[in-house]
Design a protein around this motif. Structure first.
Motif, PDB file in Angstrom:
ATOM      1  N   LYS A 153       0.852  -1.184   0.000  1.00 59.61           N
ATOM      2  CA  LYS A 153       0.000   0.000   0.000  1.00 59.61           C
ATOM      3  C   LYS A 153       0.891   1.238   0.000  1.00 59.61           C
ATOM      4  CE  LYS A 153      -3.855  -2.172   2.473  1.00 59.61           C
ATOM      5  NZ  LYS A 153      -3.290  -3.534   2.422  1.00 59.61           N
ATOM      6  N   ILE A 154       0.364   2.327  -0.540  1.00 51.21           N
ATOM      7  CA  ILE A 154       1.184   3.535  -0.673  1.00 51.21           C
ATOM      8  C   ILE A 154       1.686   4.034   0.677  1.00 51.21           C
ATOM      9  CG2 ILE A 154      -0.758   5.172  -0.578  1.00 51.21           C
ATOM     10  CD1 ILE A 154       0.776   6.752  -2.799  1.00 51.21           C
ATOM     11  N   SER A 159       9.376   7.296   2.201  1.00 49.39           N
ATOM     12  CA  SER A 159       9.871   8.533   1.596  1.00 49.39           C
ATOM     13  C   SER A 159       8.867   9.052   0.577  1.00 49.39           C
ATOM     14  CB  SER A 159      11.223   8.308   0.913  1.00 49.39           C
ATOM     15  OG  SER A 159      11.072   7.629  -0.321  1.00 49.39           O
ATOM     16  N   HIS A 160       8.865  10.355   0.370  1.00 44.45           N
ATOM     17  CA  HIS A 160       7.979  10.963  -0.617  1.00 44.45           C
ATOM     18  C   HIS A 160       8.292  10.419  -2.005  1.00 44.45           C
ATOM     19  CE1 HIS A 160       5.975  13.898   1.954  1.00 44.45           C
ATOM     20  NE2 HIS A 160       7.143  14.162   2.503  1.00 44.45           N
ATOM     21  N   VAL A 165       6.814   7.132  -6.774  1.00 51.31           N
ATOM     22  CA  VAL A 165       7.124   6.035  -7.695  1.00 51.31           C
ATOM     23  C   VAL A 165       6.006   5.005  -7.677  1.00 51.31           C
ATOM     24  CG1 VAL A 165       8.647   4.053  -8.088  1.00 51.31           C
ATOM     25  CG2 VAL A 165       9.619   6.312  -7.679  1.00 51.31           C
ATOM     26  N   PHE A 166       5.532   4.659  -6.494  1.00 45.85           N
ATOM     27  CA  PHE A 166       4.435   3.701  -6.358  1.00 45.85           C
ATOM     28  C   PHE A 166       3.180   4.219  -7.048  1.00 45.85           C
ATOM     29  CE2 PHE A 166       0.557   2.404  -4.214  1.00 45.85           C
ATOM     30  CZ  PHE A 166       0.670   1.027  -4.161  1.00 45.85           C
ATOM     31  N   ASP A 167       2.803   5.459  -6.735  1.00 47.97           N
ATOM     32  CA  ASP A 167       1.563   6.018  -7.273  1.00 47.97           C
ATOM     33  C   ASP A 167       1.613   6.166  -8.786  1.00 47.97           C
ATOM     34  OD1 ASP A 167      -1.081   7.266  -6.732  1.00 47.97           O
ATOM     35  OD2 ASP A 167      -0.125   9.039  -7.568  1.00 47.97           O
ATOM     36  N   ILE A 168       2.723   6.701  -9.306  1.00 47.85           N
ATOM     37  CA  ILE A 168       2.860   6.867 -10.751  1.00 47.85           C
ATOM     38  C   ILE A 168       2.801   5.516 -11.446  1.00 47.85           C
ATOM     39  CG2 ILE A 168       4.485   7.532 -12.580  1.00 47.85           C
ATOM     40  CD1 ILE A 168       5.435   9.785 -10.646  1.00 47.85           C
ATOM     41  N   SER A 169       3.409   4.503 -10.842  1.00 45.47           N
ATOM     42  CA  SER A 169       3.432   3.161 -11.436  1.00 45.47           C
ATOM     43  C   SER A 169       2.047   2.539 -11.474  1.00 45.47           C
ATOM     44  CB  SER A 169       4.393   2.254 -10.657  1.00 45.47           C
ATOM     45  OG  SER A 169       5.708   2.758 -10.681  1.00 45.47           O
ATOM     46  N   ILE A 170       1.335   2.607 -10.361  1.00 46.41           N
ATOM     47  CA  ILE A 170       0.008   1.991 -10.273  1.00 46.41           C
ATOM     48  C   ILE A 170      -0.973   2.690 -11.208  1.00 46.41           C
ATOM     49  CG2 ILE A 170      -1.975   1.639  -8.762  1.00 46.41           C
ATOM     50  CD1 ILE A 170       0.264  -0.373  -8.342  1.00 46.41           C
TER      51      ILE A 170
END
Length: 324
Positions: A153-154, A159-160, A165-170
């Protein structure tokens, strides 16, 4: 319903008995609208797996749209960026399984609301594409969950930078896969996808340069830069999904022609290669989640192109941006 043929002799994966909620729609019209909507979902469900769809909401007006979304998940927000939200798919993992809901704003289903629009092929094709796109989110989520299982989960990313990276990828993968699975249904969206990528490629240069002059705190600068780059990756993912659906290589597209002399071309081709690799591994059920994150890591290389260096403190808590 459309010049595009997408109905095959397959049983539909749509559960015809799921509830449809109407917000700000007259009761005397709602029964006919819902009946027509069920027929459309029945047909789309013949080629897309929408078994996990548990409910549909349709709403008139911005306020009705927000209310319909809030009734399902109060943490979601209507898009207010370059693309104004007209439909939304909400998927949650419940006891190890997926439960999805689709919300449709009136502008996405005009042919069901206005008799004259039902005779307009363009408006019907747009409606079918919107519905198919949302159903394809469910189809892609199901396939992804089947192979990957539960994913981080995000909030687990400290770290910001890692969270971005997680959000952009998903987000990127979600929009790529939705277009990949649905772009043959209804209206062809090539031009609208191309227009917004071209606009973002041109506009982001001034946006990122302006941030260097604002004397922002490092974290605020990071957020501003990565939001802009994330949007560019998201919109490019729409276009690449359309490309894959049409079995086109980048150099055979109109967008490639417009990007030939652009700073962004090499990154666009890199993103194309990332999705090709992900799809190949997903089809063989060999995909690792870190490979999905390559979508988001591309944002760091784009930031470096504009003279930004991303660092993370020793405790891995804060992504810091420095201007070279």
């Amino acid at each position: 319903m459309s010049e595009n043929s997408y109905t095959y002799d397959h049983p539909s994966t749509f559960n015809h008995d799921i509830p449809i909620t109407c917000v700000n729609i007259d009761d005397d019209k709602s029964d006919d609208i819902c009946a027509s909507l069920r027929m459309i979902f029945e047909e789309v469900g013949r080629t897309l797996n929408i078994k996990s769809l548990k409910g549909i909401s349709i709403a008139v007006g911005d306020e009705g749209y927000r209310k319909a979304i809030d009734l399902i998940d109060s943490s979601r927000q209507v898009s207010n960026g370059e693309v104004i939200g007209c439909a939304l798919t909400i998927t949650n993992i419940i006891e190890g399984g997926l439960e999805s809901y689709i919300v449709l704003k009136d502008v996405s289903i005009v042919p069901l609301l206005v008799e004259e629009a039902a005779k307009d092929g363009g408006q019907v094709a747009f409606m079918l594409q919107v519905i198919a796109h949302e159903c394809a989110h469910i189809h892609g989520d199901d396939l992804f969950h089947e192979v990957m299982g539960d994913i981080p989960k995000i909030e687990e990313y400290k770290s910001h930078y890692s969270a971005f990276v997680f959000d952009i990828s998903i987000v990127g993968w979600s929009e790529f896969s939705a277009c990949f699975f649905s772009a043959h249904i209804g209206q062809c969206s090539e031009q609208s996808f191309r227009d917004i990528v071209e606009s973002k490629v041109e506009g982001i240069v001034d946006d990122l340069e302006s941030f260097k002059l604002m004397r922002l705190e490092p974290v605020d600068l990071l957020i501003s830069v990565y939001k802009n780059i994330g949007n560019l990756i998201k919109f490019s993912s729409y276009y690449i999904g359309w490309m894959f659906n049409n079995e086109l290589k980048p150099e055979k597209t109109k967008l490639y022609e417009s990007l030939k002399n652009s700073w962004f071309l090499s990154y666009f081709l890199e993103l194309d290669s990332i999705y090709e690799d992900i799809l190949s591994k997903l089809s063989n059920k060999q995909l690792e989640f870190d490979e999905i994150l390559e979508i988001g890591h591309l944002s760091k290389r784009i930031a470096e192109h504009f003279g930004f260096t991303t660092t993370v403190d020793r405790n891995n808590r804060t992504g810091i941006f420095f201007n070279n």
